[in-house]
Write a protein that holds these residues in place. Structure first.
Motif, short mmCIF file in Angstrom:
data_model
loop_
_atom_site.label_atom_id
_atom_site.label_comp_id
_atom_site.label_asym_id
_atom_site.label_seq_id
_atom_site.Cartn_x
_atom_site.Cartn_y
_atom_site.Cartn_z
N LEU A 110 100.59 97.55 65.31
CA LEU A 110 100.28 98.46 64.22
C LEU A 110 99.67 99.75 64.75
CD1 LEU A 110 98.92 95.96 61.55
CD2 LEU A 110 101.03 97.29 61.42
N TYR A 111 98.86 99.64 65.79
CA TYR A 111 98.31 100.84 66.45
C TYR A 111 99.44 101.65 67.07
CZ TYR A 111 96.08 103.78 69.91
OH TYR A 111 95.71 104.87 70.67
N LEU A 171 92.67 103.48 66.51
CA LEU A 171 92.12 102.57 67.52
C LEU A 171 90.93 101.81 66.94
CD1 LEU A 171 92.29 101.63 70.49
CD2 LEU A 171 90.58 103.37 71.01
N ALA A 172 90.08 102.51 66.19
CA ALA A 172 88.91 101.87 65.59
C ALA A 172 89.31 100.79 64.59
CB ALA A 172 88.03 102.91 64.91
N GLN A 173 90.32 101.07 63.76
CA GLN A 173 90.78 100.09 62.78
C GLN A 173 91.39 98.86 63.46
OE1 GLN A 173 93.35 102.86 60.76
NE2 GLN A 173 92.06 102.87 58.94
N ALA A 174 92.19 99.10 64.48
CA ALA A 174 92.82 97.98 65.19
C ALA A 174 91.75 97.13 65.88
CB ALA A 174 93.82 98.50 66.21
N ILE A 188 92.98 95.72 75.85
CA ILE A 188 93.92 94.72 75.36
C ILE A 188 95.31 95.33 75.19
CG2 ILE A 188 94.50 93.28 73.34
CD1 ILE A 188 92.23 92.12 75.05
N LEU A 189 95.37 96.60 74.81
CA LEU A 189 96.66 97.27 74.59
C LEU A 189 97.56 97.17 75.82
CD1 LEU A 189 95.49 100.49 72.70
CD2 LEU A 189 96.66 98.49 71.74
N VAL A 210 101.28 98.68 75.32
CA VAL A 210 101.02 99.78 74.39
C VAL A 210 100.11 100.79 75.09
CG1 VAL A 210 100.03 100.43 72.16
CG2 VAL A 210 101.28 98.27 72.39
N SER A 211 100.52 102.04 75.08
CA SER A 211 99.74 103.09 75.71
C SER A 211 98.59 103.50 74.81
CB SER A 211 100.61 104.31 76.00
OG SER A 211 99.82 105.36 76.52
#
Length: 72
Positions: free
Chosen positions: A27-28, A35-38, A52-53, A58-59
C-alpha cells in the motif's frame, strides 16, 4: 484507524505480522499510505518500517529522488 476483517488461508495464521507488513508495504509502494500510516498499521516506528520495506523490494526513496541518484 479502521479495523478490517480479511479472510486468509489458515496457512497464514502463524504469519499474521508478516502478512500485515506485506500489505502495508504494498500500500505504501502504491502511494495509498504514507510511511507513517504504513508503520502505524504494523505498530512500528517509521524508521523500523522503512527497513522492512527492503524485505519486500519496496524503495523508501521518492521515485523522483531515486532517479536523481541513479548514475548512468
Amino acid at each position: 484507524m479502521t479495523t478490517m476483517i480479511l479472510q486468509v488461508p489458515e496457512a497464514l495464521e502463524k504469519e499474521h505480522d508478516e502478512t500485515v507488513r506485506l500489505i502495508a508495504a504494498k500500500l505504501y509502494e502504491a502511494g495509498k499510505l504514507s510511511l507513517a500510516q504504513a508503520a502505524e498499521m504494523c505498530s512500528m516506528k517509521k524508521w523500523d518500517f522503512a527497513e522492512i520495506l527492503i524485505n519486500f523490494g519496496v524503495s523508501y526513496l521518492d521515485p523522483s529522488i531515486k532517479a536523481d541518484l541513479d548514475c548512468d
